[in-house]
Design a protein around this motif. Sequence first.
Motif, PDB file in Angstrom:
ATOM      1  N   PHE A  70       2.305   1.461  17.835  1.00  0.00           N
ATOM      2  CA  PHE A  70       3.022   1.555  16.559  1.00  0.00           C
ATOM      3  C   PHE A  70       3.294   3.003  16.127  1.00  0.00           C
ATOM      4  O   PHE A  70       3.843   3.214  15.043  1.00  0.00           O
ATOM      5  CB  PHE A  70       2.224   0.849  15.453  1.00  0.00           C
ATOM      6  CG  PHE A  70       2.053  -0.619  15.678  1.00  0.00           C
ATOM      7  CD1 PHE A  70       3.038  -1.528  15.312  1.00  0.00           C
ATOM      8  CD2 PHE A  70       0.895  -1.116  16.273  1.00  0.00           C
ATOM      9  CE1 PHE A  70       2.879  -2.882  15.527  1.00  0.00           C
ATOM     10  CE2 PHE A  70       0.719  -2.478  16.477  1.00  0.00           C
ATOM     11  CZ  PHE A  70       1.715  -3.362  16.110  1.00  0.00           C
ATOM     12  N   THR A  71       2.916   3.975  16.948  1.00  0.00           N
ATOM     13  CA  THR A  71       3.045   5.402  16.610  1.00  0.00           C
ATOM     14  C   THR A  71       2.507   5.694  15.207  1.00  0.00           C
ATOM     15  O   THR A  71       3.144   6.363  14.392  1.00  0.00           O
ATOM     16  CB  THR A  71       4.513   5.886  16.716  1.00  0.00           C
ATOM     17  OG1 THR A  71       5.320   5.161  15.775  1.00  0.00           O
ATOM     18  CG2 THR A  71       5.054   5.676  18.126  1.00  0.00           C
ATOM     19  N   ILE A  72       1.334   5.137  14.914  1.00  0.00           N
ATOM     20  CA  ILE A  72       0.696   5.330  13.610  1.00  0.00           C
ATOM     21  C   ILE A  72       0.026   6.695  13.568  1.00  0.00           C
ATOM     22  O   ILE A  72      -0.642   7.105  14.529  1.00  0.00           O
ATOM     23  CB  ILE A  72      -0.348   4.216  13.343  1.00  0.00           C
ATOM     24  CG1 ILE A  72       0.341   2.855  13.232  1.00  0.00           C
ATOM     25  CG2 ILE A  72      -1.143   4.498  12.078  1.00  0.00           C
ATOM     26  CD1 ILE A  72      -0.615   1.689  13.066  1.00  0.00           C
TER      27      ILE A  72
ATOM     28  N   SER B   5      -2.951  10.572   1.227  1.00  0.00           N
ATOM     29  CA  SER B   5      -1.674  10.608   0.503  1.00  0.00           C
ATOM     30  C   SER B   5      -1.506  11.902  -0.274  1.00  0.00           C
ATOM     31  O   SER B   5      -0.505  12.078  -0.974  1.00  0.00           O
ATOM     32  CB  SER B   5      -1.581   9.420  -0.465  1.00  0.00           C
ATOM     33  OG  SER B   5      -1.751   8.202   0.212  1.00  0.00           O
ATOM     34  N   GLN B   6      -2.515  12.784  -0.186  1.00  0.00           N
ATOM     35  CA  GLN B   6      -2.506  14.078  -0.873  1.00  0.00           C
ATOM     36  C   GLN B   6      -2.414  13.910  -2.391  1.00  0.00           C
ATOM     37  O   GLN B   6      -1.731  14.669  -3.083  1.00  0.00           O
ATOM     38  CB  GLN B   6      -1.363  14.958  -0.350  1.00  0.00           C
ATOM     39  CG  GLN B   6      -1.501  15.286   1.122  1.00  0.00           C
ATOM     40  CD  GLN B   6      -0.425  16.225   1.626  1.00  0.00           C
ATOM     41  OE1 GLN B   6       0.660  16.295   1.069  1.00  0.00           O
ATOM     42  NE2 GLN B   6      -0.725  16.958   2.698  1.00  0.00           N
TER      43      GLN B   6
ATOM     44  N   LEU C  17       0.833  -1.206   0.000  1.00  0.00           N
ATOM     45  CA  LEU C  17       0.000   0.000   0.000  1.00  0.00           C
ATOM     46  C   LEU C  17       0.865   1.252   0.000  1.00  0.00           C
ATOM     47  O   LEU C  17       0.519   2.268  -0.608  1.00  0.00           O
ATOM     48  CB  LEU C  17      -0.927   0.004   1.221  1.00  0.00           C
ATOM     49  CG  LEU C  17      -2.026  -1.061   1.262  1.00  0.00           C
ATOM     50  CD1 LEU C  17      -2.761  -1.018   2.599  1.00  0.00           C
ATOM     51  CD2 LEU C  17      -3.011  -0.880   0.118  1.00  0.00           C
ATOM     52  N   GLY C  18       2.001   1.196   0.693  1.00  0.00           N
ATOM     53  CA  GLY C  18       2.912   2.323   0.722  1.00  0.00           C
ATOM     54  C   GLY C  18       3.452   2.655  -0.659  1.00  0.00           C
ATOM     55  O   GLY C  18       3.570   3.826  -1.037  1.00  0.00           O
ATOM     56  N   ASP C  19       3.770   1.614  -1.435  1.00  0.00           N
ATOM     57  CA  ASP C  19       4.258   1.821  -2.802  1.00  0.00           C
ATOM     58  C   ASP C  19       3.141   2.350  -3.702  1.00  0.00           C
ATOM     59  O   ASP C  19       3.371   3.234  -4.537  1.00  0.00           O
ATOM     60  CB  ASP C  19       4.797   0.507  -3.375  1.00  0.00           C
ATOM     61  CG  ASP C  19       5.987  -0.018  -2.576  1.00  0.00           C
ATOM     62  OD1 ASP C  19       6.722   0.820  -2.017  1.00  0.00           O
ATOM     63  OD2 ASP C  19       6.163  -1.249  -2.501  1.00  0.00           O
ATOM     64  N   LYS C  20       1.943   1.805  -3.522  1.00  0.00           N
ATOM     65  CA  LYS C  20       0.812   2.180  -4.377  1.00  0.00           C
ATOM     66  C   LYS C  20       0.416   3.639  -4.200  1.00  0.00           C
ATOM     67  O   LYS C  20       0.092   4.331  -5.173  1.00  0.00           O
ATOM     68  CB  LYS C  20      -0.381   1.265  -4.069  1.00  0.00           C
ATOM     69  CG  LYS C  20      -1.613   1.522  -4.935  1.00  0.00           C
ATOM     70  CD  LYS C  20      -2.716   0.515  -4.604  1.00  0.00           C
ATOM     71  CE  LYS C  20      -3.962   0.777  -5.442  1.00  0.00           C
ATOM     72  NZ  LYS C  20      -5.040  -0.200  -5.122  1.00  0.00           N
ATOM     73  N   TYR C  21       0.453   4.118  -2.944  1.00  0.00           N
ATOM     74  CA  TYR C  21      -0.012   5.478  -2.662  1.00  0.00           C
ATOM     75  C   TYR C  21       1.137   6.442  -2.324  1.00  0.00           C
ATOM     76  O   TYR C  21       0.887   7.585  -1.931  1.00  0.00           O
ATOM     77  CB  TYR C  21      -1.026   5.459  -1.520  1.00  0.00           C
ATOM     78  CG  TYR C  21      -2.309   4.750  -1.892  1.00  0.00           C
ATOM     79  CD1 TYR C  21      -3.310   5.402  -2.605  1.00  0.00           C
ATOM     80  CD2 TYR C  21      -2.516   3.413  -1.570  1.00  0.00           C
ATOM     81  CE1 TYR C  21      -4.474   4.758  -2.966  1.00  0.00           C
ATOM     82  CE2 TYR C  21      -3.691   2.750  -1.922  1.00  0.00           C
ATOM     83  CZ  TYR C  21      -4.658   3.428  -2.624  1.00  0.00           C
ATOM     84  OH  TYR C  21      -5.818   2.773  -2.976  1.00  0.00           O
TER      85      TYR C  21
ATOM     86  N   GLU D 233       5.304   6.365   3.116  1.00  0.00           N
ATOM     87  CA  GLU D 233       6.137   5.478   3.921  1.00  0.00           C
ATOM     88  C   GLU D 233       5.314   4.810   5.021  1.00  0.00           C
ATOM     89  O   GLU D 233       5.551   3.665   5.382  1.00  0.00           O
ATOM     90  CB  GLU D 233       7.294   6.260   4.543  1.00  0.00           C
ATOM     91  CG  GLU D 233       8.342   6.711   3.531  1.00  0.00           C
ATOM     92  CD  GLU D 233       9.525   7.370   4.211  1.00  0.00           C
ATOM     93  OE1 GLU D 233       9.633   7.249   5.458  1.00  0.00           O
ATOM     94  OE2 GLU D 233      10.328   8.005   3.517  1.00  0.00           O
ATOM     95  N   SER D 234       4.359   5.563   5.552  1.00  0.00           N
ATOM     96  CA  SER D 234       3.544   5.058   6.658  1.00  0.00           C
ATOM     97  C   SER D 234       2.415   4.164   6.120  1.00  0.00           C
ATOM     98  O   SER D 234       1.237   4.536   6.141  1.00  0.00           O
ATOM     99  CB  SER D 234       2.957   6.228   7.455  1.00  0.00           C
ATOM    100  OG  SER D 234       2.170   5.764   8.526  1.00  0.00           O
ATOM    101  N   TYR D 235       2.796   2.978   5.635  1.00  0.00           N
ATOM    102  CA  TYR D 235       1.789   2.072   5.072  1.00  0.00           C
ATOM    103  C   TYR D 235       0.833   1.551   6.132  1.00  0.00           C
ATOM    104  O   TYR D 235      -0.302   1.177   5.843  1.00  0.00           O
ATOM    105  CB  TYR D 235       2.476   0.907   4.350  1.00  0.00           C
ATOM    106  CG  TYR D 235       3.216  -0.050   5.254  1.00  0.00           C
ATOM    107  CD1 TYR D 235       2.567  -1.149   5.827  1.00  0.00           C
ATOM    108  CD2 TYR D 235       4.569   0.128   5.536  1.00  0.00           C
ATOM    109  CE1 TYR D 235       3.239  -2.032   6.657  1.00  0.00           C
ATOM    110  CE2 TYR D 235       5.247  -0.751   6.369  1.00  0.00           C
ATOM    111  CZ  TYR D 235       4.581  -1.823   6.923  1.00  0.00           C
ATOM    112  OH  TYR D 235       5.246  -2.699   7.746  1.00  0.00           O
TER     113      TYR D 235
END
Length: 254
Positions: A129-131, A212-213, A46-50, A53-55
């Motif tokens: 997880f500090t999400i 993801s802006q 998901l991180g790559d798709k959008y 880094e914070s997937y």
Amino acid sequence: MLKTLFWKIKLDFKANFRYKFAFVSDLVVMTVLLLIFLFSNTGKSLGDKYGMESYKSLLLIGYFLWMVSITAISSLAAFLNNQAKIGTLPYLIHSAYPLELIVLGEFISSLLVQSIVIVVISLLAKLIFTIDLYFSLVFLLIIVLCAIGMFGLGLIISGLSLYFKRVGALVLVLQMLLLFITDTIPTSTTILRVSRFIPLTMANDVARLYVSQMAYTSQLLELFVFALVWLALGVFVFRHSLKEAKKSGILLLY
């Protein structure tokens, strides 16, 4: 009518909290399932798709939208089944208000309870997880549109429960299926070509584009249209199933 809906929501909300064990068990199960996904680093793609880094934040968004969606499916069917078992369903059917309005009150009250679960899980995810947590009016709109569309799907399942009675197994399978085919948990593009018309799939995409802006306006408009389509389809199937159940007399066979 709105006053009746308000009191229905209020009564159901209080009733839900009378069963504290059910609330706590839901909280534990949903938290454990999410922790399994987070500790196993599920959702890296998901991180790559959008482009984020914070997937884990993207995964969390999908997970919460999934929780909203399964509430629409499970609460409606369970409510009608319980009313039929205790013999009050015929009274609800012949009340002055549409049965869809009554089950809407049930859904909203269940959603309010589920919202408390979501808030608790959010805080735990932030702590462990500090999400990063996201909330805005746009995000609220996405949740509402997802809820409307999935309420339509819930009406379809509820209609089936009126006619075919026991659909508990179907509801359980559908809940788990939605987790894996709607990109809540990263899904293959082949599956998404089919499941992209499900409101949850659309909501996942729009919400993640938003945080993801990235451009999301056209996807949000598409979600709005399909949410209304699913709602209209749900009302049609529900009313048709209710009509057929009345004709055949199977409403009395619980």
